[in-house]
Scaffold this motif. Sequence first.
Motif, short mmCIF file in Angstrom:
data_model
loop_
_atom_site.label_atom_id
_atom_site.label_comp_id
_atom_site.label_asym_id
_atom_site.label_seq_id
_atom_site.Cartn_x
_atom_site.Cartn_y
_atom_site.Cartn_z
N PHE A 245 60.83 19.65 -20.37
CA PHE A 245 59.88 20.46 -19.62
C PHE A 245 60.32 20.06 -17.99
CE2 PHE A 245 57.38 19.73 -23.51
CZ PHE A 245 57.67 21.42 -23.41
N GLU A 265 61.50 25.02 -19.88
CA GLU A 265 61.84 24.22 -20.79
C GLU A 265 63.37 24.44 -21.18
OE1 GLU A 265 59.87 24.62 -24.54
OE2 GLU A 265 61.46 22.76 -24.92
N VAL A 274 57.45 28.81 -19.97
CA VAL A 274 56.62 28.30 -21.03
C VAL A 274 54.98 29.13 -20.14
CG1 VAL A 274 55.32 26.05 -21.28
CG2 VAL A 274 57.73 25.58 -21.09
N ILE A 280 51.02 22.58 -23.94
CA ILE A 280 51.94 21.79 -24.33
C ILE A 280 51.94 20.35 -23.62
CG2 ILE A 280 54.43 21.10 -22.36
CD1 ILE A 280 54.77 23.67 -25.07
N MET A 283 49.56 18.66 -26.31
CA MET A 283 50.57 19.07 -27.72
C MET A 283 50.74 17.27 -28.32
SD MET A 283 54.15 21.09 -28.60
CE MET A 283 55.13 20.23 -27.98
#
Length: 453
Positions: A245, A265, A274, A280, A283
Amino acid sequence: MAKAKSVFACQNCGSQSPKWLGKCPDCNQWNTYAEEHFEKTTSARGELSLGSREEPTSIGDIDMAEEGRVQSGIGEFDRVLGGGLVPGSVILIGGDPGIGKSTLLLQAVAAVSQRGLTCLYVSGEESQRQIKMRAERLGVDSPKLLVLSETSLERILEHVKKIKPGLLVIDSVQTMFTSTIPSAPGSIAQVRETSGSIIVLAKKTGLTTFLIGHVTKDGAIAGPRLLEHMVDTVLYFEGERGHSFRILRAVKNRFGSTNEIGVFEMKEAGLAEVSNPSEIFLMERPLQVPGSAVVCSIEGTRPILVELQALVCRSFLAVPRRTTIGVDHNRVALLVAVLEKKMGAKLFDQDIFVNVAGGVHVDEPAVDLGVIAAIASSSREAALDPKTVFFGEVGLAGEVRGIAQAETRVKEAGKLGFERCILPASNVAQLKHINYPKLAAVSSIQDCWKLLF
Ligand code: TYD
Ligand code: MG
């Protein structure tokens, strides 16, 4: 008095002195002074200086030419710039080597050129063939995208005059040089002179310009600090090594909000946007583990949910450690003091570590309640409910104060499936119309504790 022919300049911050110094008095770095010669020649910058004389004009009479922004079509990129590229603006973008600056700009420039604007990408680091190889990999191709491998400022200016592009990218100001100054490329004097000339050109001709800059060891853009004042926008491209990222952050923007971030990303075929960063960042969140709290931070115009982690453990040092990553160190010290005084927590012999997962920085007071909850949760070894989000600024008396944009934050939490929001009572009063997620009002940390432990 005779004119000095050389000056000593700090290669770290650009501070100057007539004689050599071992330690720079401005940035405190050792051995950074180098001699730079200068001769009084007509610099490229002088030639370019804004020729047309202007008269003072009443602000009402100034003609606003339609300064439409140009969108690149890469949503995250445009948002960080405040909604697209302003013609004639100069944008400086910095970041660690290999983070993806060249990749990002090549993709952005290709996208802009596909909209019909002639773009010139000048690289001082890669040959045309290398740029082509990268472009193949990224799958970009456009007849309006011109690439040039060149480091001489004079020749670049010649090309610009001939081609008259609408967008110019200089891949790294540190590799450019002008023959009017004898110092080596990358030295402070060269960076100052070459970028100065390019900025004047951009302002005079309305050419939108991106300057890529290297960063120093501690992460600031290398070269004179002055550079950041001269440009319209300063962006940093950041990311953790080993993570795919990347975050594009505006730290200065004359044409938009700072604090706006764009999330990308890095994939096989370049950078992908993203568009839902909260998902994210949450996650890999461990559930039912002490010390983890979810907070919502507003980055520019967008709410982002992030996980705050705290670890409280027995210290073996005379002065226990207080380490924070991603949140303000002083703010955490203050909240720890509130926790000790108001809730009777014993933290004087404990090391405290606070980290924001995903490499994000949150610097809003609205995350205070989350910080306190995470620290208390770790110190009591009691996990917090994983479906709860915390909002609220904590004052020195232990009161929980209202925050801005509460509704936006609550909605984002609801969207991501959180069932309960703990937030300041004053905000709950305005959010009566929201029935999901559940809103729990607190007006002090004591109230919050009753709900949690
Ligand atoms: P680059 O843009 O050259 O970085 P910078 O200009 O900031 O120094 O990025 C290089 C890194 O990006 C390199 O480590 C490989 C990676 N990368 C990909 O993963 N996918 C790609 O499609 C490209 C072009 C690069
Ligand atoms: Mg590069």
